[in-house]
Write an enzyme that holds these catalytic residues in place. Structure first.
Site, PDB file in Angstrom:
ATOM      1  N   LYS A  46      -2.673  -5.139   9.330  1.00 56.73           N
ATOM      2  CA  LYS A  46      -1.282  -4.734   9.112  1.00 56.73           C
ATOM      3  C   LYS A  46      -0.754  -4.076  10.375  1.00 56.73           C
ATOM      4  O   LYS A  46      -1.247  -3.028  10.799  1.00 56.73           O
ATOM      5  CB  LYS A  46      -1.211  -3.770   7.932  1.00 56.73           C
ATOM      6  CG  LYS A  46       0.198  -3.397   7.535  1.00 56.73           C
ATOM      7  CD  LYS A  46       0.188  -2.707   6.192  1.00 56.73           C
ATOM      8  CE  LYS A  46       1.555  -2.261   5.770  1.00 56.73           C
ATOM      9  NZ  LYS A  46       1.501  -1.496   4.512  1.00 56.73           N
TER      10      LYS A  46
ATOM     11  N   ASN B 279       4.238  -2.646   8.916  1.00 57.75           N
ATOM     12  CA  ASN B 279       4.259  -1.299   8.343  1.00 57.75           C
ATOM     13  C   ASN B 279       5.636  -0.686   8.621  1.00 57.75           C
ATOM     14  O   ASN B 279       6.554  -1.363   9.094  1.00 57.75           O
ATOM     15  CB  ASN B 279       3.139  -0.447   8.949  1.00 57.75           C
ATOM     16  CG  ASN B 279       2.679   0.659   8.009  1.00 57.75           C
ATOM     17  OD1 ASN B 279       3.500   1.353   7.419  1.00 57.75           O
ATOM     18  ND2 ASN B 279       1.388   0.833   7.860  1.00 57.75           N
TER      19      ASN B 279
ATOM     20  N   GLY C 274       8.378  -5.598   4.224  1.00 59.51           N
ATOM     21  CA  GLY C 274       9.417  -4.746   4.764  1.00 59.51           C
ATOM     22  C   GLY C 274      10.769  -5.061   4.167  1.00 59.51           C
ATOM     23  O   GLY C 274      11.360  -6.103   4.441  1.00 59.51           O
TER      24      GLY C 274
ATOM     25  N   CYS D 276      -0.390   3.385  10.699  1.00 59.41           N
ATOM     26  CA  CYS D 276       0.274   4.467   9.980  1.00 59.41           C
ATOM     27  C   CYS D 276       0.934   5.432  10.957  1.00 59.41           C
ATOM     28  O   CYS D 276       0.272   6.013  11.806  1.00 59.41           O
ATOM     29  CB  CYS D 276      -0.703   5.228   9.095  1.00 59.41           C
ATOM     30  SG  CYS D 276       0.145   6.511   8.162  1.00 59.41           S
TER      31      CYS D 276
ATOM     32  N   THR E  68       8.986  -0.100  -1.084  1.00 59.71           N
ATOM     33  CA  THR E  68       9.983   0.858  -1.555  1.00 59.71           C
ATOM     34  C   THR E  68      10.628   0.443  -2.879  1.00 59.71           C
ATOM     35  O   THR E  68      10.888   1.272  -3.739  1.00 59.71           O
ATOM     36  CB  THR E  68      11.051   1.028  -0.458  1.00 59.71           C
ATOM     37  OG1 THR E  68      10.379   1.447   0.729  1.00 59.71           O
ATOM     38  CG2 THR E  68      12.093   2.053  -0.835  1.00 59.71           C
TER      39      THR E  68
ATOM     40  N   SER F 294       0.819  -1.208   0.000  1.00 59.85           N
ATOM     41  CA  SER F 294       0.000   0.000   0.000  1.00 59.85           C
ATOM     42  C   SER F 294       0.856   1.262   0.000  1.00 59.85           C
ATOM     43  O   SER F 294       1.838   1.362   0.725  1.00 59.85           O
ATOM     44  CB  SER F 294      -0.898  -0.007   1.233  1.00 59.85           C
ATOM     45  OG  SER F 294      -1.682   1.154   1.262  1.00 59.85           O
TER      46      SER F 294
ATOM     47  N   LEU G  77      -1.386   9.705   4.490  1.00 58.25           N
ATOM     48  CA  LEU G  77      -2.628   9.075   4.022  1.00 58.25           C
ATOM     49  C   LEU G  77      -3.450   9.952   3.091  1.00 58.25           C
ATOM     50  O   LEU G  77      -4.670  10.013   3.205  1.00 58.25           O
ATOM     51  CB  LEU G  77      -3.498   8.658   5.215  1.00 58.25           C
ATOM     52  CG  LEU G  77      -3.015   7.433   5.975  1.00 58.25           C
ATOM     53  CD1 LEU G  77      -3.941   7.185   7.172  1.00 58.25           C
ATOM     54  CD2 LEU G  77      -2.999   6.193   5.081  1.00 58.25           C
TER      55      LEU G  77
END
Ligand SMILES: Cc1cc2nc3c(=O)[nH]c(=O)nc-3n(C[C@H](O)[C@H](O)[C@H](O)COP(=O)(O)OP(=O)(O)OC[C@H]3O[C@@H](n4cnc5c(N)ncnc54)[C@H](O)[C@@H]3O)c2cc1C
Ligand SMILES: Cc1cc2nc3c(=O)[nH]c(=O)nc-3n(C[C@H](O)[C@H](O)[C@H](O)COP(=O)(O)O)c2cc1C
Ligand code: FES
Lengths: 245, 304
Positions: free
Chosen positions: B166, B193, B244, B131, B267, B21, B73
């Site tokens: 998550k 996350n 991750g 988050c 990433t 996400s 977000l």
């Protein structure tokens, strides 16, 4: 097609203080419009470095970059034969119609994308005026190149107490449609003193450069816009300068 | 199904590679680079009940092991996603998505999940209780198992789709968190996350991110996340999606060996938009090298 390309380094040299010219030849020709950029992978760094295209001739991409931090420093010392890029990225400048007037306003390394724009606009028979500002005369970029083109050019220097905005006012150029790229403070000031239609090329720290991460998304008059994909060039009516404070 | 296929709570993916996400938008941007149907599935940008404009710039910083983000977000809200984005997406993408949901109250999570739960394109709901970049929400759900459990219970009541949670590495007792989530009815876990972090500007000495802090991701967090998966996997009975720092096919094998049933890649999609394709092509070669017929059989290999 937007894609990932491996490029052979054709030339890589210091051409002005702290400023390098890098010529890249991609494995296949990439169609660029003035104002578009590439996202360059610098070996050893996690994020790519966005660099606008200074010119593109016969498939060879010319980049001009300034030493800013560790990434551009490492790039200047890079001794490999190839570099990996994502390209073409961004929307680019709206080109003027045949015969129209266009004012090019560049500050420092922000002059780079205006060279490509100038060449394309000249091909369309446009009447060009350029006001390029630098910190001091020894840091002037593209001087010889501009002299060889049919462009009315004003060079100005902070060290001599002049800048793009003061020249713009003094020479009565504030009514000509413009394209501008440079430090935010300069662009903001340009917006305040000009009356004509204009376009600004903006920059910010980017995560991806192609629209996926929202890392460059910023409030504009029409809503949130991604500098990398909806820009980097924006109509002057769109830009909310407060977003860049 | 082929040698790369995996199953998550009844949802079969032809490969275990799931763009994470916030690193794949709603699929359209990577479509400039490749046919997005090549992914196993993907997790949509964290979506909330109401539209959010996110944090001011700069939102991005870098470190030796990857990046930090403080996007906050930004998203158009669940209604716009369902009304405008899903119909456009289903023209180019023919698989399921993970609907990543964020919220600021239990009710908000439930409303959002209920709306996504009715959508054909949604394969499973991914509750982002983690988050680090929004204040007054998001992560507080991720650090307190009781509150997190109440989110899961409320969401389970309003949707039949599998519900994955998550988690955040900022949770002081991740094992208790995961067990509590399982007991509350979570169908699976997504570990993890981003890690809370920050960078200061060399010249000014001030934070680079406008938000001050941000979420750390990328290859530098891989061993940290791997350790958590290795710790949690033997102690829960629901599938784990590893997330991750994955940047290569070998990382995928390693994370699955630690217990992941599938992997999310974040990433790496930003620095190399074609990474999923490259990893997908390399995986079968690695399987052959290991003499393993089906990728799914390596999940939890570390414990056999
Ligand atoms: C669309 C676009 C076109 C650009 N064109 C040029 C160009 O033609 N020539 C040129 O010299 N520079 C250009 N820049 C700026 C250039 O990308 C940065 O100077 C460069 O990324 C700095 O990297 P660094 O590691 O040396 O600096 P550092 O400050 O150490 O970089 C750290 C991080 O911040 C980012 N960053 C730092 N400064 C900038 C900046 N001004 N803009 C965007 N990201 C930044 C870096 O990419 C990196 O992720 C452009 C930027 C954008 C967005
Ligand atoms: C730019 C960016 C935006 C993100 N946005 C979200 C989000 O909206 N919702 C979410 O659950 N995770 C979000 N994440 C976290 C990623 O999904 C992933 O969990 C994290 O980046 C770790 O994986 P990686 O190391 O492979 O990137 C975001 C990450 C990045 C880099
Ligand atoms: S830098 Fe990722 S969306 Fe613009």
């Amino acid at each position: 097609m937007t894609g990932e390309y491996t490029c052979v380094i054709r030339k890589h040299e210091l051409t002005a203080p702290d400023t390098y010219t890098l010529l890249l030849e991609p494995e296949q020709e990439i169609p660029f419009r003035p104002g578009q950029f590439i996202d360059l992978a610098v070996p050893g760094f996690s994020l790519r470095r966005p660099l606008s295209v200074t010119d593109c001739e016969g498939g060879t991409i010319r980049l001009t970059y300034q030493l800013t931090g560790p990434g551009t420093r490492a790039l200047s010392e890079y001794s490999g034969e190839t570099l990996n890029i994502l390209a073409p990225l961004g929307n680019g400048f709206l080109l003027p119609e045949r015969g129209e007037k266009l004012l090019l306003l560049g500050g420092g390394i922000g002059t780079a994308p205006l060279i490509f724009l100038a060449r394309e606009a000249l091909k369309r028979g446009c009447q060009l005026t350029a006001v390029f500002g630098f910190r001091s005369p020894d840091r002037t970029l593209f001087q010889k190149e501009l002299a060889g083109l049919d462009i009315k050019t004003f060079l100005c220097y902070d060290s001599e107490g002049e800048n793009v905005v003061s020249v713009l006012k003094k020479e009565g150029l504030a009514g000509i449609p413009f394209a501008a790229c440079g430090p935010i403070a300069m662009l903001w000031a340009v917006d305040e003193v000009t009356q004509a239609p204009g376009q600004f090329s903006l920059e910010c720290r980017m995560g991806c450069g192609f629209g996926a991460c929202m890392g460059c998304s910023v409030k504009m008059r029409s809503g949130m816009r991604r500098i990398c994909k909806d820009g980097p060039v924006f109509d002057r009516k769109e830009v909310l300068w407060e977003s860049f404070r | 199904m082929g040698e790369l296929s995996v199953t998550l709570s009844g949802l079969t993916l032809d490969n275990p590679l799931i763009p994470a996400s916030g690193t794949f938008g709603y699929g359209f941007d990577h479509a400039d680079f490749f046919d997005v149907n090549e992914v196993g599935s993907f997790s949509i940008k964290g979506t909330t009940l109401h539209p959010r404009s996110g944090n001011p710039l700069p939102r991005i910083a870098e470190y030796g092991g990857g990046m930090l983000n403080a996007v906050g977000l930004e998203n158009p809200g669940v209604h716009a996603v369902i009304r405008d984005i899903f119909p456009a997406l289903s023209k180019v993408y023919h698989k399921k998505v993970l609907a990543n949901v964020s919220g600021f109250s239990v009710e908000e999570y439930a409303k959002c999940a209920a709306l996504f739960g009715r959508e054909e394109i949604v394969g499973l709901i991914e509750l982002n209780i983690s988050c680090p970049n929004v204040h007054g929400g998001g992560m507080s759900f991720g650090t307190d198992p009781k509150t997190a459990a109440s989110v899961v219970e409320a969401v389970k009541k309003v949707t039949k789709k599998p519900v994955y949670v998550k988690c955040t590495p900022q949770c002081p007792d991740l094992l208790t968190m995961c067990r509590t989530l399982e007991a509350a009815g979570a169908d699976g876990l997504v570990l993890l996350n981003t890690f809370l972090g920050m960078r200061l500007d060399f010249k000014s000495g001030k934070p680079i991110l406008a938000n001050g802090t941000g979420g750390v991701s990328g290859p530098g967090v891989f061993p940290l996340v791997l350790q958590r998966i290795y710790e949690i996997y033997p102690k829960v009975n629901i599938p784990i999606i590893g997330c991750g720092g994955v940047s290569s096919a070998r990382d995928v094998i390693e994370m699955m060996s630690a217990g992941a049933a599938a992997v999310e890649i974040g990433t790496q999609n930003l620095t190399d938009p074609l990474s999923i394709i490259k990893i997908k092509h390399e995986l079968p070669l690695l399987l052959r090298e290991l003499g393993i017929k089906e990728l799914k059989n390596i999940t939890g290999r570390a414990f056999r």
